[in-house]
Design a protein around this motif. Structure first.
Motif, PDB file in Angstrom:
ATOM      1  N   ASN A 171      69.764  62.135  -3.582  1.00 61.21           N
ATOM      2  CA  ASN A 171      68.380  62.394  -2.500  1.00 61.21           C
ATOM      3  C   ASN A 171      68.580  63.817  -2.296  1.00 61.21           C
ATOM      4  OD1 ASN A 171      66.381  62.410  -0.662  1.00 61.21           O
ATOM      5  ND2 ASN A 171      67.300  60.359   0.581  1.00 61.21           N
ATOM      6  N   CYS A 172      67.799  64.447  -2.924  1.00 64.98           N
ATOM      7  CA  CYS A 172      67.817  65.910  -2.517  1.00 64.98           C
ATOM      8  C   CYS A 172      67.147  66.436  -1.433  1.00 64.98           C
ATOM      9  CB  CYS A 172      66.912  66.631  -3.683  1.00 64.98           C
ATOM     10  SG  CYS A 172      68.050  66.627  -5.507  1.00 64.98           S
ATOM     11  N   GLU A 173      66.095  65.545  -0.791  1.00 60.30           N
ATOM     12  CA  GLU A 173      65.193  66.052   0.199  1.00 60.30           C
ATOM     13  C   GLU A 173      66.139  65.614   1.501  1.00 60.30           C
ATOM     14  OE1 GLU A 173      61.192  64.352   2.641  1.00 60.30           O
ATOM     15  OE2 GLU A 173      61.969  63.264   0.894  1.00 60.30           O
ATOM     16  N   SER A 174      66.925  64.659   1.344  1.00 57.80           N
ATOM     17  CA  SER A 174      68.041  64.390   2.376  1.00 57.80           C
ATOM     18  C   SER A 174      68.864  65.591   2.377  1.00 57.80           C
ATOM     19  CB  SER A 174      68.744  63.124   2.308  1.00 57.80           C
ATOM     20  OG  SER A 174      69.584  62.976   3.170  1.00 57.80           O
ATOM     21  N   TYR A 175      69.332  65.981   1.450  1.00 51.26           N
ATOM     22  CA  TYR A 175      70.410  67.156   1.381  1.00 51.26           C
ATOM     23  C   TYR A 175      69.951  68.310   1.949  1.00 51.26           C
ATOM     24  CZ  TYR A 175      73.827  70.451   0.094  1.00 51.26           C
ATOM     25  OH  TYR A 175      74.680  71.520  -0.046  1.00 51.26           O
ATOM     26  N   ASN A 176      68.797  68.747   1.507  1.00 52.41           N
ATOM     27  CA  ASN A 176      68.045  69.712   1.687  1.00 52.41           C
ATOM     28  C   ASN A 176      67.579  70.077   3.304  1.00 52.41           C
ATOM     29  OD1 ASN A 176      68.538  70.775  -1.140  1.00 52.41           O
ATOM     30  ND2 ASN A 176      66.604  70.219  -1.868  1.00 52.41           N
ATOM     31  N   LYS A 177      67.140  69.226   3.761  1.00 53.51           N
ATOM     32  CA  LYS A 177      66.867  69.202   4.976  1.00 53.51           C
ATOM     33  C   LYS A 177      67.874  68.722   5.978  1.00 53.51           C
ATOM     34  CE  LYS A 177      61.917  68.100   3.905  1.00 53.51           C
ATOM     35  NZ  LYS A 177      60.765  67.099   4.155  1.00 53.51           N
TER      36      LYS A 177
ATOM     37  N   ALA B 271      68.601  65.773   6.523  1.00 52.30           N
ATOM     38  CA  ALA B 271      68.066  64.777   7.471  1.00 52.30           C
ATOM     39  C   ALA B 271      68.686  63.464   7.039  1.00 52.30           C
ATOM     40  CB  ALA B 271      66.359  64.859   7.116  1.00 52.30           C
ATOM     41  N   PRO B 272      68.420  62.363   7.804  1.00 55.13           N
ATOM     42  CA  PRO B 272      68.897  61.083   7.495  1.00 55.13           C
ATOM     43  C   PRO B 272      68.068  60.486   6.212  1.00 55.13           C
ATOM     44  CG  PRO B 272      68.777  61.170   9.879  1.00 55.13           C
ATOM     45  CD  PRO B 272      68.254  62.468   9.190  1.00 55.13           C
ATOM     46  N   SER B 273      68.803  59.987   5.227  1.00 58.33           N
ATOM     47  CA  SER B 273      67.909  59.476   4.012  1.00 58.33           C
ATOM     48  C   SER B 273      67.270  58.416   4.546  1.00 58.33           C
ATOM     49  CB  SER B 273      69.142  59.061   3.079  1.00 58.33           C
ATOM     50  OG  SER B 273      68.793  58.620   2.116  1.00 58.33           O
ATOM     51  N   ALA B 274      65.909  58.399   3.894  1.00 55.79           N
ATOM     52  CA  ALA B 274      64.989  57.377   4.100  1.00 55.79           C
ATOM     53  C   ALA B 274      65.199  56.105   3.106  1.00 55.79           C
ATOM     54  CB  ALA B 274      63.591  57.818   4.104  1.00 55.79           C
ATOM     55  N   ILE B 275      66.002  56.328   2.301  1.00 56.77           N
ATOM     56  CA  ILE B 275      66.225  55.411   0.948  1.00 56.77           C
ATOM     57  C   ILE B 275      67.764  55.137   1.098  1.00 56.77           C
ATOM     58  CG2 ILE B 275      64.348  56.219  -0.327  1.00 56.77           C
ATOM     59  CD1 ILE B 275      66.577  57.405  -2.319  1.00 56.77           C
TER      60      ILE B 275
ATOM     61  N   ARG C 213      73.682  55.451   1.872  1.00 54.38           N
ATOM     62  CA  ARG C 213      73.224  54.285   2.923  1.00 54.38           C
ATOM     63  C   ARG C 213      71.942  54.909   3.574  1.00 54.38           C
ATOM     64  NH1 ARG C 213      78.663  53.323   3.692  1.00 54.38           N
ATOM     65  NH2 ARG C 213      79.255  51.090   3.321  1.00 54.38           N
ATOM     66  N   TYR C 214      71.060  54.110   3.836  1.00 59.49           N
ATOM     67  CA  TYR C 214      70.090  54.534   4.798  1.00 59.49           C
ATOM     68  C   TYR C 214      70.304  55.102   5.975  1.00 59.49           C
ATOM     69  CZ  TYR C 214      65.872  54.030   7.954  1.00 59.49           C
ATOM     70  OH  TYR C 214      64.724  54.128   8.924  1.00 59.49           O
ATOM     71  N   GLY C 215      69.743  56.123   6.480  1.00 54.68           N
ATOM     72  CA  GLY C 215      70.097  56.993   7.628  1.00 54.68           C
ATOM     73  C   GLY C 215      71.268  57.818   7.576  1.00 54.68           C
ATOM     74  N   LYS C 216      72.083  57.919   6.528  1.00 51.69           N
ATOM     75  CA  LYS C 216      73.140  58.763   6.411  1.00 51.69           C
ATOM     76  C   LYS C 216      72.556  60.095   5.572  1.00 51.69           C
ATOM     77  CE  LYS C 216      76.398  56.166   7.793  1.00 51.69           C
ATOM     78  NZ  LYS C 216      77.009  56.749   9.009  1.00 51.69           N
ATOM     79  N   VAL C 217      73.025  60.987   6.023  1.00 53.48           N
ATOM     80  CA  VAL C 217      72.744  62.473   5.208  1.00 53.48           C
ATOM     81  C   VAL C 217      73.328  62.703   3.954  1.00 53.48           C
ATOM     82  CG1 VAL C 217      72.901  65.082   5.291  1.00 53.48           C
ATOM     83  CG2 VAL C 217      72.314  63.696   7.475  1.00 53.48           C
ATOM     84  N   ALA C 218      72.405  62.937   2.753  1.00 54.32           N
ATOM     85  CA  ALA C 218      73.051  63.124   1.631  1.00 54.32           C
ATOM     86  C   ALA C 218      73.730  64.019   1.333  1.00 54.32           C
ATOM     87  CB  ALA C 218      71.819  62.796   0.438  1.00 54.32           C
TER      88      ALA C 218
END
Length: 202
Positions: A85-91, A93-97, A44-49
């Motif tokens: 969503n590797c970017e969300s996991y690595n950072k 950070a909340p997922s943008a997608i 979901r958008y806004g959740k950390v992968a």
């Protein structure tokens, strides 16, 4: 193939032949099969992968929402494709997608935290990880190229020639969201190409 592995691994072994049966068994030991209903999210958008997955069956869309609240699609996921969503996991950070099932689907879900240590021990898995990252970059680059085409007709024609699976399996509404155009404009483009094909055949 080792009979202790489910049948869907046959397809993954053909797609990634560098990975040994023992390594697939290792992946299977940290993976879980998850059923996702049409319209439900893998991420979901806004959740950390925290998870990645191979698609066993079904279709997925990677979506964003623009400033006006319109859904746009940046990528599709078909059977045997990889969801992440590797970017969300690595950072962290909340997922943008969002990654959403377009039909009832089954995935082989893997906890990324458990997967990453295996890359240091199994070079074949690291090789596949790099291959997946390269495929993602190529898909993003191709999507940007498609969007650089000026008209819906040019964009639809590109898919027709280069990505027929999208034309065959995805609804016109969702193709329009992928091409960042209206369904009406895309419908006109499709009819134009159909008419031209008929006239050519005549």
């Amino acid at each position: 193939m080792n009979q202790t592995l489910p049948a869907w691994y046959d397809r993954l072994m053909k797609k990634y032949p560098v990975v040994t049966t023992a390594e697939w068994l290792l992946l299977d030991s940290i993976a879980t099969v998850k059923h996702i209903k049409k319209g439900d999210s893998f991420l979901r958008y806004g959740k950390v992968a925290r998870y990645s997955a191979f698609v066993i069956s079904g279709l997925f869309k990677f979506t964003i929402v623009d400033e006006e609240g319109n859904e746009k699609i940046v990528k599709f996921g078909f059977a045997d494709d990889f969801l992440a969503n590797c970017e969300s996991y690595n950072k962290r950070a909340p997922s943008a997608i969002s990654i959403v099932a377009m039909e009832d689907a089954v995935v082989l879900r893997i906890n990324i935290k458990k997967l990453q240590p295996l890359y240091d021990l199994h070079m074949n898995l690291l090789h596949v990880n790099l291959q997946l990252y390269q495929e993602l970059m190529e898909q993003q680059s191709e999507h940007q190229y498609i969007l650089s085409l000026k008209t819906p007709l040019q964009r639809y024609k590109f898919l027709l020639e280069r990505r027929p699976a999208i034309i065959q399996k995805i609804s016109l509404t969702n193709i329009a969201r992928y091409l960042y155009t209206s369904r009406e404009a895309l419908s006109r483009a499709r009819l134009f190409l159909l008419d031209r094909t008929r006239n050519f055949c005549d």
